[in-house]
Design a protein around this motif. Structure first.
Motif, PDB file in Angstrom:
ATOM      1  N   ASP A 218       0.871  -1.376  -0.074  1.00  0.00           N
ATOM      2  CA  ASP A 218      -0.096  -0.069   0.029  1.00  0.00           C
ATOM      3  C   ASP A 218       0.893   1.443  -0.082  1.00  0.00           C
ATOM      4  O   ASP A 218       0.535   2.228  -0.606  1.00  0.00           O
ATOM      5  CB  ASP A 218      -1.170   0.145   1.242  1.00  0.00           C
ATOM      6  CG  ASP A 218      -1.858  -1.010   1.131  1.00  0.00           C
ATOM      7  OD1 ASP A 218      -2.280  -1.512   0.096  1.00  0.00           O
ATOM      8  OD2 ASP A 218      -2.502  -1.457   2.283  1.00  0.00           O
TER       9      ASP A 218
ATOM     10  N   GLU B 167      -5.522   5.427  -9.224  1.00  0.00           N
ATOM     11  CA  GLU B 167      -6.279   5.910  -8.167  1.00  0.00           C
ATOM     12  C   GLU B 167      -5.462   7.300  -8.163  1.00  0.00           C
ATOM     13  O   GLU B 167      -6.040   8.187  -7.925  1.00  0.00           O
ATOM     14  CB  GLU B 167      -5.775   5.242  -6.914  1.00  0.00           C
ATOM     15  CG  GLU B 167      -6.730   4.055  -6.518  1.00  0.00           C
ATOM     16  CD  GLU B 167      -6.405   3.337  -4.961  1.00  0.00           C
ATOM     17  OE1 GLU B 167      -5.172   3.855  -4.511  1.00  0.00           O
ATOM     18  OE2 GLU B 167      -7.136   2.643  -4.694  1.00  0.00           O
TER      19      GLU B 167
ATOM     20  N   PRO C 196      -7.372  -4.194  -6.105  1.00  0.00           N
ATOM     21  CA  PRO C 196      -6.335  -3.710  -4.937  1.00  0.00           C
ATOM     22  C   PRO C 196      -5.177  -4.227  -4.813  1.00  0.00           C
ATOM     23  O   PRO C 196      -4.937  -5.662  -5.045  1.00  0.00           O
ATOM     24  CB  PRO C 196      -7.369  -3.964  -3.818  1.00  0.00           C
ATOM     25  CG  PRO C 196      -8.735  -4.168  -4.234  1.00  0.00           C
ATOM     26  CD  PRO C 196      -8.544  -4.927  -5.609  1.00  0.00           C
TER      27      PRO C 196
ATOM     28  N   THR D  21      -9.835  10.413   0.593  1.00  0.00           N
ATOM     29  CA  THR D  21     -10.604   9.125   0.965  1.00  0.00           C
ATOM     30  C   THR D  21     -11.728   8.607  -0.134  1.00  0.00           C
ATOM     31  O   THR D  21     -11.962   7.446  -0.141  1.00  0.00           O
ATOM     32  CB  THR D  21     -11.385   9.595   2.006  1.00  0.00           C
ATOM     33  OG1 THR D  21     -12.170  10.573   1.836  1.00  0.00           O
ATOM     34  CG2 THR D  21     -10.211   9.986   3.169  1.00  0.00           C
ATOM     35  N   THR D  22     -11.895   9.333  -1.166  1.00  0.00           N
ATOM     36  CA  THR D  22     -13.066   9.196  -1.966  1.00  0.00           C
ATOM     37  C   THR D  22     -12.334   7.943  -3.171  1.00  0.00           C
ATOM     38  O   THR D  22     -11.382   8.419  -3.819  1.00  0.00           O
ATOM     39  CB  THR D  22     -13.485  10.172  -3.042  1.00  0.00           C
ATOM     40  OG1 THR D  22     -14.210  10.889  -2.267  1.00  0.00           O
ATOM     41  CG2 THR D  22     -14.723   9.675  -3.855  1.00  0.00           C
ATOM     42  N   GLU D  23     -12.778   6.719  -3.163  1.00  0.00           N
ATOM     43  CA  GLU D  23     -12.120   5.787  -3.966  1.00  0.00           C
ATOM     44  C   GLU D  23     -12.451   6.209  -5.641  1.00  0.00           C
ATOM     45  O   GLU D  23     -13.308   6.995  -5.895  1.00  0.00           O
ATOM     46  CB  GLU D  23     -12.495   4.379  -3.884  1.00  0.00           C
ATOM     47  CG  GLU D  23     -12.431   3.878  -2.511  1.00  0.00           C
ATOM     48  CD  GLU D  23     -12.516   2.538  -2.165  1.00  0.00           C
ATOM     49  OE1 GLU D  23     -13.308   1.999  -3.139  1.00  0.00           O
ATOM     50  OE2 GLU D  23     -12.189   1.931  -0.927  1.00  0.00           O
ATOM     51  N   ALA D  24     -11.469   5.380  -6.502  1.00  0.00           N
ATOM     52  CA  ALA D  24     -11.795   5.784  -7.810  1.00  0.00           C
ATOM     53  C   ALA D  24     -12.871   4.620  -8.433  1.00  0.00           C
ATOM     54  O   ALA D  24     -12.338   3.363  -8.609  1.00  0.00           O
ATOM     55  CB  ALA D  24     -10.203   5.599  -8.519  1.00  0.00           C
ATOM     56  N   GLU D  25     -13.911   4.855  -8.222  1.00  0.00           N
ATOM     57  CA  GLU D  25     -14.827   3.924  -8.722  1.00  0.00           C
ATOM     58  C   GLU D  25     -15.172   4.003 -10.084  1.00  0.00           C
ATOM     59  O   GLU D  25     -15.563   5.030 -10.585  1.00  0.00           O
ATOM     60  CB  GLU D  25     -15.972   3.989  -7.984  1.00  0.00           C
ATOM     61  CG  GLU D  25     -15.828   3.757  -6.361  1.00  0.00           C
ATOM     62  CD  GLU D  25     -17.269   3.697  -5.668  1.00  0.00           C
ATOM     63  OE1 GLU D  25     -18.312   3.879  -6.232  1.00  0.00           O
ATOM     64  OE2 GLU D  25     -17.082   3.907  -4.320  1.00  0.00           O
TER      65      GLU D  25
ATOM     66  N   THR E 243      -8.420  -2.038 -11.395  1.00  0.00           N
ATOM     67  CA  THR E 243      -9.257  -1.733 -10.002  1.00  0.00           C
ATOM     68  C   THR E 243      -8.835  -2.812  -9.094  1.00  0.00           C
ATOM     69  O   THR E 243      -9.199  -2.698  -8.018  1.00  0.00           O
ATOM     70  CB  THR E 243     -10.497  -1.259 -10.168  1.00  0.00           C
ATOM     71  OG1 THR E 243     -11.218  -2.639 -10.839  1.00  0.00           O
ATOM     72  CG2 THR E 243     -10.824  -0.208 -11.106  1.00  0.00           C
TER      73      THR E 243
ATOM     74  N   CYS F 240      -3.764  -0.345 -10.223  1.00  0.00           N
ATOM     75  CA  CYS F 240      -4.497   0.326  -9.286  1.00  0.00           C
ATOM     76  C   CYS F 240      -3.927   1.655  -8.814  1.00  0.00           C
ATOM     77  O   CYS F 240      -4.629   2.553  -8.396  1.00  0.00           O
ATOM     78  CB  CYS F 240      -5.034  -0.558  -8.142  1.00  0.00           C
ATOM     79  SG  CYS F 240      -6.618   0.133  -7.165  1.00  0.00           S
TER      80      CYS F 240
END
Length: 359
Positions: free
Chosen positions: A5, A83, A74, A36-40, A72, A79
């Motif tokens: 990470d 991101e 993880p 904090t907002t993920e790449a969706e 995407t 990813c």
């Protein structure tokens, strides 16, 4: 290959086998704060629906879905890249801030090829939110976002025309980051058939393939109307303009501004009428061709007329013209000439709100 990470740019490059040419890009992304907002990215039917709304050719949907799934996952280097690309787009939303330059990843399969497009898909809700704050009509919002799919279609037509199959695929990445990314920063919009971008000190207007913009003359009233639209931007022209003291240029960058156009079309032709409405003409000439034998003006002419981006001059000369504009583009090239990408238009000095013209 999975990564930690806390992985840095060097570890990401090692995991993907990226060379030194990718150092500047990946290190710029490493410096990008990730919120904090993920790449969706949508999946399944939602992804297909979004791609269709963005005018992405249906033939590319399956490959994009596979690329999105891999990008995407993880704990992977892909990813990590997605991101941070998404974070960079969100951080520059509404600003004319260049994104980190991304070298082509043509030898890294679909995920590398579509990496930037995947990041654009993730920020569609962010761009739509910006458009809502600006009260941009829905039809303008989606037409602007659809520039993405139109550029993908240019790539697909180029591949379908090429005769060398796998080699052409490798040499035809998605090369429109500098054109498409401002759309997803909320700086480029499709207005009256034109692609208009507000930069730090000007409005850059381009003529996309497949539109018929020549019924609208780029006169002073038109330039003010375009400028009035961009006054809605939260940051307008960023830090480049001192309002009331410096003029804003609203210019059209296109091959049709080359004086050689007069050799192919009469004065009453729609292209000649269009260019005659400019306040100023900037004729810099075509300049030298690159290693492919094409100039920026040649590429603009070929994309605008044919909806393709041929890999080189020889490939371009093999195209089959079916319209007067296509014939003019190729005849000029076959004669050993090049097209110039000139910028011509209007200078705007009045910064007061300018009412829209009646329909």
């Amino acid at each position: 290959m999975t990564i930690k990470d806390s992985a840095n740019a060097a570890e990401v490059r090692e995991a993907l086998g990226l060379g030194e040419e990718h150092r500047e890009w990946t290190e710029a992304l490493e410096r990008t704060p990730v919120g904090t907002t993920e790449a969706e990215i949508p999946t399944g039917k939602q992804l297909n629906a979004l791609l269709a709304q963005l005018k992405v050719p249906a033939e590319d949907h399956a490959e994009l879905a596979k690329a999105a799934q891999k990008a995407t996952e993880p704990g992977t280097a892909w990813c990590w890249l997605v991101e941070r690309t998404v974070a960079a787009l969100r951080a520059t939303m509404g600003l004319d801030t260049p994104m980190p330059s991304r070298p082509a990843l043509t030898d890294h399969g679909p995920t590398g090829r579509w990496l930037t497009l995947l990041a654009c898909l993730a920020v569609v809700p962010d761009v739509r939110a910006l458009h809502a704050t600006m009260e941009v009509p829905d039809e303008v919002s989606w037409a602007s976002l659809g520039i993405l799919g139109e550029k993908v279609a240019v790539r697909r037509r180029t591949l379908e025309e090429a005769a060398d199959g796998v080699e052409a695929e490798a040499e035809t990445p998605f090369p429109f980051d500098d054109y498409v990314l401002p759309v997803f920063q909320g700086r480029r919009y499709r207005l009256d058939g034109f692609d208009c971008r507000a930069s730090n000190d000007s409005i850059d207007v381009r003529l996309p393939h497949g539109t018929q913009p020549f019924g609208i003359l780029p006169d002073v009233a038109w330039a003010h109307e375009i400028h009035y639209f961009f006054r809605r931007l939260p940051h307008r022209y960023a830090n480049g303009v001192k309002f009331g003291y410096t003029g804003i240029s609203c210019y059209v960058g296109s091959w049709i501004n080359d004086p050689a156009v007069a050799d192919f079309f009469p004065e009453d032709h729609e292209i000649r009428r269009f260019t005659s409405a400019y306040q100023y003409i900037n004729n810099r000439g075509p300049g030298p061709a690159d290693k492919t034998g094409l100039t920026p003006g040649d590429r603009d002419a070929l994309e605008h007329a044919f909806g393709q981006m041929p890999a080189d001059r020889a490939t371009a000369l093999r195209l089959t013209p079916t319209t007067p504009v296509q014939r003019a583009v190729l005849e000029h090239l076959k004669a050993g000439n090049h097209w110039a990408l000139n910028y011509s238009g209007q200078a705007i000095w009045d910064y007061s709100p300018f009412p829209r013209r009646s329909a």
